[in-house]
Write a protein that holds these residues in place. Structure first.
Motif, short mmCIF file in Angstrom:
data_model
loop_
_atom_site.label_atom_id
_atom_site.label_comp_id
_atom_site.label_asym_id
_atom_site.label_seq_id
_atom_site.Cartn_x
_atom_site.Cartn_y
_atom_site.Cartn_z
N CYS A 3 0.86 -1.19 0.00
CA CYS A 3 0.00 0.00 0.00
C CYS A 3 0.89 1.23 0.00
CB CYS A 3 -0.90 0.00 1.22
SG CYS A 3 -1.92 1.49 1.35
N LYS A 4 0.61 2.14 -0.89
CA LYS A 4 1.35 3.41 -0.98
C LYS A 4 0.37 4.54 -0.69
CE LYS A 4 5.34 1.97 -2.92
NZ LYS A 4 6.68 2.35 -2.50
N VAL A 5 0.79 5.46 0.15
CA VAL A 5 -0.01 6.64 0.47
C VAL A 5 0.84 7.86 0.14
CG1 VAL A 5 -1.21 7.90 2.30
CG2 VAL A 5 -1.23 5.39 2.28
N PHE A 6 0.24 8.78 -0.60
CA PHE A 6 0.94 9.98 -1.04
C PHE A 6 0.12 11.22 -0.69
CE2 PHE A 6 1.81 6.56 -4.05
CZ PHE A 6 3.19 6.52 -4.08
N VAL A 88 5.37 13.25 -0.87
CA VAL A 88 5.78 12.35 0.20
C VAL A 88 5.25 10.97 -0.13
CG1 VAL A 88 5.58 11.86 2.67
CG2 VAL A 88 5.70 14.24 1.88
N GLU A 89 6.10 9.96 -0.02
CA GLU A 89 5.71 8.57 -0.27
C GLU A 89 5.79 7.80 1.03
OE1 GLU A 89 7.42 4.71 -2.68
OE2 GLU A 89 7.69 6.69 -3.57
N ILE A 90 4.66 7.21 1.43
CA ILE A 90 4.61 6.46 2.67
C ILE A 90 4.18 5.04 2.34
CG2 ILE A 90 3.61 6.33 4.99
CD1 ILE A 90 2.84 9.35 4.58
N ASP A 91 5.02 4.06 2.68
CA ASP A 91 4.71 2.66 2.43
C ASP A 91 3.98 2.06 3.63
OD1 ASP A 91 6.06 2.94 0.08
OD2 ASP A 91 7.78 1.74 0.67
N HIS A 92 3.00 1.21 3.34
CA HIS A 92 2.26 0.51 4.38
C HIS A 92 2.14 -0.96 3.97
CE1 HIS A 92 0.99 4.66 5.07
NE2 HIS A 92 0.61 4.29 6.26
#
Length: 98
Positions: A3-6, A88-92
């Motif tokens: 899952c990627k959250v930007f 901003v790239e946040i991995d989940h």
């Protein structure tokens, strides 16, 4: 599953242009990619010039194929990239699903 959250801050006054690019990208990119499980983009009605991308991929290879596609290069890295202030790239990783 990856899952990627930007959370993306846009340049002032670029909301409509950014949304148009995202709408053009979805059918040419994510909807054509077997490994892209979901591609969702949210606007915040209380915050102008901001979009939140939440994307799910089968694995890292699927994400790499997504970001390496011609549609991504043209529309996201190209035209959309010119409209952002901060990326901003946040991995989940999936913990629980219902």
């Amino acid at each position: 599953m990856l899952c990627k959250v930007f959370p993306i801050e846009l340049k002032a006054g670029k909301q409509a242009e950014a949304e148009a690019i995202v709408a053009e990208f979805a059918p040419r990119g994510p909807e054509q990619e077997a490994g892209t499980l979901s591609f969702r983009v949210y606007r915040d009605p209380a915050r102008a010039d901001y979009l939140l991308f939440v994307e799910h991929f089968a694995d890292q290879n699927a994400y790499d194929a997504h970001t390496g596609s011609a549609a991504y290069e043209e529309l996201v890295a190209g035209r959309f990239g010119e409209l952002i202030v901060e990326f901003v790239e946040i991995d989940h990783e999936l913990l629980v699903s219902h």
